[in-house]
Design a protein around this motif. Structure first.
Motif, PDB file in Angstrom:
ATOM      1  N   GLY A 159       0.446 -18.093 -40.766  1.00 21.87           N
ATOM      2  CA  GLY A 159       1.868 -18.028 -40.510  1.00 21.87           C
ATOM      3  C   GLY A 159       2.177 -17.385 -39.175  1.00 21.87           C
ATOM      4  O   GLY A 159       1.287 -17.023 -38.401  1.00 21.87           O
ATOM      5  N   PRO A 160       3.454 -17.227 -38.870  1.00 16.84           N
ATOM      6  CA  PRO A 160       3.864 -16.614 -37.613  1.00 16.84           C
ATOM      7  C   PRO A 160       3.425 -15.152 -37.542  1.00 16.84           C
ATOM      8  O   PRO A 160       3.231 -14.494 -38.571  1.00 16.84           O
ATOM      9  N   SER A 161       3.276 -14.665 -36.326  1.00 20.35           N
ATOM     10  CA  SER A 161       2.823 -13.283 -36.144  1.00 20.35           C
ATOM     11  C   SER A 161       3.937 -12.278 -36.327  1.00 20.35           C
ATOM     12  O   SER A 161       3.675 -11.099 -36.592  1.00 20.35           O
ATOM     13  N   SER A 162       5.205 -12.689 -36.189  1.00 22.39           N
ATOM     14  CA  SER A 162       6.316 -11.753 -36.366  1.00 22.39           C
ATOM     15  C   SER A 162       6.438 -11.382 -37.845  1.00 22.39           C
ATOM     16  O   SER A 162       6.198 -12.211 -38.726  1.00 22.39           O
ATOM     17  N   PRO A 163       6.827 -10.144 -38.130  1.00 23.40           N
ATOM     18  CA  PRO A 163       6.895  -9.703 -39.530  1.00 23.40           C
ATOM     19  C   PRO A 163       8.001 -10.401 -40.305  1.00 23.40           C
ATOM     20  O   PRO A 163       9.077 -10.693 -39.774  1.00 23.40           O
ATOM     21  N   GLY A 164       7.724 -10.668 -41.581  1.00 22.84           N
ATOM     22  CA  GLY A 164       8.761 -11.083 -42.502  1.00 22.84           C
ATOM     23  C   GLY A 164       9.308  -9.855 -43.210  1.00 22.84           C
ATOM     24  O   GLY A 164       8.751  -8.758 -43.109  1.00 22.84           O
ATOM     25  N   THR A 165      10.409 -10.021 -43.922  1.00 19.45           N
ATOM     26  CA  THR A 165      11.050  -8.893 -44.595  1.00 19.45           C
ATOM     27  C   THR A 165      11.314  -9.245 -46.050  1.00 19.45           C
ATOM     28  O   THR A 165      11.834 -10.316 -46.354  1.00 19.45           O
ATOM     29  N   VAL A 166      10.957  -8.326 -46.930  1.00 20.50           N
ATOM     30  CA  VAL A 166      11.214  -8.476 -48.359  1.00 20.50           C
ATOM     31  C   VAL A 166      12.185  -7.375 -48.782  1.00 20.50           C
ATOM     32  O   VAL A 166      11.902  -6.188 -48.612  1.00 20.50           O
ATOM     33  N   PHE A 167      13.347  -7.788 -49.291  1.00 22.38           N
ATOM     34  CA  PHE A 167      14.337  -6.850 -49.802  1.00 22.38           C
ATOM     35  C   PHE A 167      14.243  -6.847 -51.327  1.00 22.38           C
ATOM     36  O   PHE A 167      14.506  -7.856 -51.971  1.00 22.38           O
ATOM     37  N   LEU A 168      13.882  -5.708 -51.899  1.00 24.32           N
ATOM     38  CA  LEU A 168      13.749  -5.588 -53.345  1.00 24.32           C
ATOM     39  C   LEU A 168      14.848  -4.666 -53.862  1.00 24.32           C
ATOM     40  O   LEU A 168      14.904  -3.493 -53.504  1.00 24.32           O
ATOM     41  N   GLN A 169      15.698  -5.218 -54.703  1.00 21.22           N
ATOM     42  CA  GLN A 169      16.820  -4.454 -55.255  1.00 21.22           C
ATOM     43  C   GLN A 169      16.468  -3.948 -56.645  1.00 21.22           C
ATOM     44  O   GLN A 169      16.212  -4.729 -57.556  1.00 21.22           O
ATOM     45  N   LEU A 170      16.451  -2.626 -56.807  1.00 23.35           N
ATOM     46  CA  LEU A 170      16.276  -2.006 -58.116  1.00 23.35           C
ATOM     47  C   LEU A 170      17.670  -1.779 -58.685  1.00 23.35           C
ATOM     48  O   LEU A 170      18.331  -0.782 -58.373  1.00 23.35           O
ATOM     49  N   ASP A 171      18.104  -2.687 -59.505  1.00 26.79           N
ATOM     50  CA  ASP A 171      19.479  -2.703 -59.983  1.00 26.79           C
ATOM     51  C   ASP A 171      19.813  -1.410 -60.728  1.00 26.79           C
ATOM     52  O   ASP A 171      19.135  -1.035 -61.688  1.00 26.79           O
ATOM     53  N   GLY A 172      20.865  -0.731 -60.274  1.00 21.51           N
ATOM     54  CA  GLY A 172      21.383   0.424 -60.991  1.00 21.51           C
ATOM     55  C   GLY A 172      20.675   1.739 -60.748  1.00 21.51           C
ATOM     56  O   GLY A 172      21.066   2.762 -61.332  1.00 21.51           O
ATOM     57  N   VAL A 173      19.646   1.766 -59.918  1.00 18.86           N
ATOM     58  CA  VAL A 173      18.895   3.003 -59.689  1.00 18.86           C
ATOM     59  C   VAL A 173      19.604   3.808 -58.602  1.00 18.86           C
ATOM     60  O   VAL A 173      19.654   3.405 -57.443  1.00 18.86           O
ATOM     61  N   GLY A 174      20.147   4.951 -58.968  1.00 17.15           N
ATOM     62  CA  GLY A 174      20.846   5.796 -58.020  1.00 17.15           C
ATOM     63  C   GLY A 174      19.898   6.569 -57.123  1.00 17.15           C
ATOM     64  O   GLY A 174      18.700   6.711 -57.409  1.00 17.15           O
ATOM     65  N   HIS A 175      20.440   7.093 -56.038  1.00 16.96           N
ATOM     66  CA  HIS A 175      19.658   7.869 -55.065  1.00 16.96           C
ATOM     67  C   HIS A 175      18.973   9.054 -55.738  1.00 16.96           C
ATOM     68  O   HIS A 175      17.771   9.280 -55.564  1.00 16.96           O
ATOM     69  N   ASP A 176      19.716   9.814 -56.532  1.00 14.01           N
ATOM     70  CA  ASP A 176      19.149  11.004 -57.163  1.00 14.01           C
ATOM     71  C   ASP A 176      18.151  10.641 -58.258  1.00 14.01           C
ATOM     72  O   ASP A 176      17.174  11.356 -58.479  1.00 14.01           O
ATOM     73  N   VAL A 177      18.397   9.539 -58.953  1.00 15.85           N
ATOM     74  CA  VAL A 177      17.461   9.091 -59.991  1.00 15.85           C
ATOM     75  C   VAL A 177      16.118   8.723 -59.370  1.00 15.85           C
ATOM     76  O   VAL A 177      15.053   9.048 -59.906  1.00 15.85           O
ATOM     77  N   LEU A 178      16.154   8.062 -58.217  1.00 19.31           N
ATOM     78  CA  LEU A 178      14.912   7.688 -57.540  1.00 19.31           C
ATOM     79  C   LEU A 178      14.125   8.929 -57.146  1.00 19.31           C
ATOM     80  O   LEU A 178      12.917   9.018 -57.394  1.00 19.31           O
ATOM     81  N   LEU A 179      14.787   9.902 -56.564  1.00 21.75           N
ATOM     82  CA  LEU A 179      14.101  11.129 -56.146  1.00 21.75           C
ATOM     83  C   LEU A 179      13.542  11.879 -57.357  1.00 21.75           C
ATOM     84  O   LEU A 179      12.434  12.420 -57.303  1.00 21.75           O
ATOM     85  N   ALA A 180      14.294  11.915 -58.446  1.00 19.96           N
ATOM     86  CA  ALA A 180      13.823  12.598 -59.649  1.00 19.96           C
ATOM     87  C   ALA A 180      12.586  11.906 -60.222  1.00 19.96           C
ATOM     88  O   ALA A 180      11.631  12.563 -60.650  1.00 19.96           O
TER      89      ALA A 180
END
Length: 684
Positions: A159-180
């Protein structure tokens, strides 16, 4: 080149022979263990004869699985997804019965119910063996995952040498919940990213803190006129619901028309498991295209075929599905026995719905994302809904929800591993669309729902049980006082004409009240003239934080308890009832006030800043959709190779701002970095 090709062919043949041998041994072991499974004649056979019979049956089963199973899965696309788990076992067992019947030795007999067990075990063993052998060969590992995702197009192995991007959405996971979760060791993959390769940014949602508004803004750059998860539109006389296919398609059309752009994924993108397409050419499990006639590659349920075309995948996911149903039944039983509070009912179809969200949807979406990476796609956006579904019913900080986060982290690790074998480099962006706020339901605390309270405030009949509650009695008293009826004679109630009956809808802790017989958005003055006790009843209720209504005098006002009435243009100086909801609440409310389809009365539940709790108008103990607490604080975890999401000192506010950041990152992979203009930052 020719020598390498022959080595790959030899390696593949070796793996096939190894899988065949292991499957044969597995069949022999099962025949010795299970009384209803025989691969020898009643009079007995030599060990060689038995081995040959097992080898032929195992080979025939493998060939049927490879050739016939994909055709069966195509037919299964017509079957409701929740039924798929049961059919997987039945069809797989049927293939084994056929394999035994065509055995030239004439030996081999198994009861139908036992065939299901034998077929499931053999498929699982064959899959594990093939995967273990292939993982040692990078090319084979890539081809295997590529086949599982059924990708037949793309730029090829280089494939091409430039990077592709994958966006993964964790539905409903809040900022503080992730850190905890990271702090508790539940998400080691995310912890590794946080240690150096990624930066964590908290962002703030709009007033409508739910997937429909957030994902529409993120993928299409506009969530204008999306006041809630569900709302009534007077001009069309329809209730819009974000997760209804027809509504999702219309919302996407409006967003594209407003922005003049197809979406975030228009350049060689893929949309997986989302409400909206983002303009991607490759779409699967996308709700907004569910009602269209499209090709196999991009119709909404095409992702199921890509995953379940491998019978081992189908069996493994079906077994996990059954296990998850049992897990939910056990967990809900435990909460009832221990009399945990708060809690909601979790019976009926909910165990099946939870299993679909946490197992089937997760497995299919993860496989689709890996297939997109091996196809070398430029941008992929996928939504994993498992946590959100469980947190609604178990609570955002419950053990049940934490276990889901741990399993999601393993999915992230699988995608990261696949990225190492993809034909182009990939950058993985992890984000959420909203958080969740805990708290008991409005009904459980006060004994009646928002709709019943509104009806009581209008003087309309309500169920007798609701009449006997303290809130219902106060509402009736307010109606009598407003109508100058100090005594309720003979249990009679004021009964306005049927035309004035309101439509009351709930979106988490956000409620919407509309009067369908009035073609325009009613003003405070009009509502008071028709139902003089309604606004006072709602504003003074302890479970309600504030109301938003249109005012003929001020344009828009926020109402609160004890007669508080603050015009929108004065909220910055005196936030009034919005003071408990944070500094960004005023801007969020003002923006929603300008929407064409904002309800006659917008109702936000009370919020306790000390513990972050809200009162959901739906039957959820973890909710989102309005203002208050962690529901409005999702996260954005991005590679440090990208430019910072916002300038120092600014806070990222609103899903539309997130869209601009993600779009800038996609452009950075193809050229020089483009700084985010200060005007694009909405400051909370």
């Amino acid at each position: 080149m020719r020598g390498g090709r022959w080595r790959r062919i030899a390696s593949q043949m070796g793996r096939s022979i190894a899988v065949w041998a292991v499957s044969t041994v597995t069949m022999l072991v099962l025949a010795g263990i299970l009384p209803d499974f025989q691969i020898q004649s009643p009079d007995g056979d030599t060990a060689t004869r038995i081995a040959v019979t097992a080898a032929f049956a195992a080979g025939a089963f493998g060939l049927l699985s490879a050739l016939v199973w994909p055709l069966l899965v195509r037919l299964l696309l017509l079957v409701p997804a929740l039924v798929l788990g049961l059919l997987v076992f039945v069809l797989n067992g049927s293939l084994l019965l056929i394999a035994l019947r065509i055995n030239p030795s004439g030996r081999g007999e198994v009861a139908p119910e036992t065939a299901v067990v034998v077929a499931a075990v053999m498929s699982a063993v064959a899959s594990a063996t093939g995967g273990a052998l292939a993982v040692r060969d990078d090319d084979a590992y890539r081809r295997r995952l590529y086949r599982l995702a059924d990708r037949r197009s793309g730029p090829g192995p280089t494939g091409p040498s430039s990077p592709g991007t994958v966006f993964l959405q964790l539905d409903g996971v809040g900022h503080d919940v992730l850190l905890a979760a990271v702090g508790k060791g539940l998400m080691p993959t995310v912890a590794t990213w946080l240690e150096g390769s990624h930066r964590l940014t908290r962002w703030c949602t709009d007033w409508s803190s739910q997937t429909g508004a957030s994902q529409l803004g993120i993928l299409h750059g506009s969530n204008f006129d999306v006041p809630a998860f569900r709302w009534y539109e007077k001009d069309t006389r329809e209730v819009m619901v974000c997760n209804r296919p027809t509504s999702a398609a219309e919302l996407q059309r409006r967003a594209v028309e407003r922005t003049g752009d197809g979406g975030l994924l228009t350049a060689d993108g893929a949309s997986r498991g989302n409400l909206f397409s983002g303009g991607a050419d490759e779409q699967a499990l996308v709700l907004s295209i569910a009602t269209r006639r499209r090709g196999r590659e991009n119709r909404s349920r095409a992702g199921y075929f890509a995953y379940f075309s491998d019978p081992a995948n189908a069996v493994r996911t079906a077994m996990s599905f059954v296990a998850e149903v049992g897990r939910e039944i056990g967990q809900s039983t435990r909460t009832r026995v221990r009399k945990q509070r708060p809690r909601v009912k979790r019976g009926g179809l909910y165990p099946l719905i939870r299993a679909f969200a946490t197992v089937v949807e997760r497995d299919v979406v993860v496989a689709a994302v890996m297939g997109d990476m091996f196809a070398g796609r430029t941008a992929v956006y996928a939504d994993l809904v498992a946590y959100d579904e469980v947190a609604h019913h178990s609570g955002p900080h419950s053990r049940d929800a934490e276990k889901v986060l741990a399993r999601l982290d393993r999915s992230l690790a699988l995608i990261q591993n696949a990225a190492e074998h993809a034909p182009r480099p990939y950058r993985i962006v992890l984000l959420s669309d909203h958080g969740q706020s805990p708290g008991e339901t409005f009904r459980s605390r006060y004994g009646l729902g928002l709709g019943e309270l509104v009806r009581a405030g209008c003087g309309l009949p309500v169920p007798r049980k609701a009449q006997r509650t303290h809130s219902g009695a106060e509402a009736r008293a307010a109606v009598r006082a407003a109508l100058r009826r100090p005594v309720e004679e003979g249990g009679e109630q004021h009964r306005p004409s049927r035309r004035s009956e309101p439509i009351v809808l709930a979106s988490g802790n956000l409620g919407l009240v509309s009067f369908p017989d009035v073609p325009h958005r009613m003003s405070k003055e009009e509502i008071d003239a028709r139902h003089p006790a309604l606004l006072t009843t709602l504003a003074n209720h302890p479970g309600i934080g504030f109301l938003l209504v249109r005012s003929e005098r001020h344009g828009g006002v926020v109402l609160g308890a004890y007669g508080a009435e603050i015009p929108l243009d004065q909220l910055d100086g005196d936030p009034g009832p919005l003071g408990a909801f944070g500094t960004g609440a005023a801007d969020a409310v003002r923006r929603t006030h300008d929407f064409p389809h904002t309800a006659d009365i917008m109702v936000n539940s009370a919020h306790d800043p000390a513990d972050g709790e809200v009162l959901a108008f739906e039957e959820q103990i973890g909710s989102h959709g309005g203002l208050g607490g962690a529901q409005a604080r999702p996260f954005l975890l991005s590679p440090v190779a990208f430019s910072p999401p916002v300038q120092e000192g600014c806070e990222l506010v609103g899903a539309e701002s997130v869209h601009r950041v993600l779009l800038r990152w996609l452009r950075e992979t193809d050229g020089p970095q483009v700084p985010l203009p200060a005007r694009e930052d909405r400051v909370a």
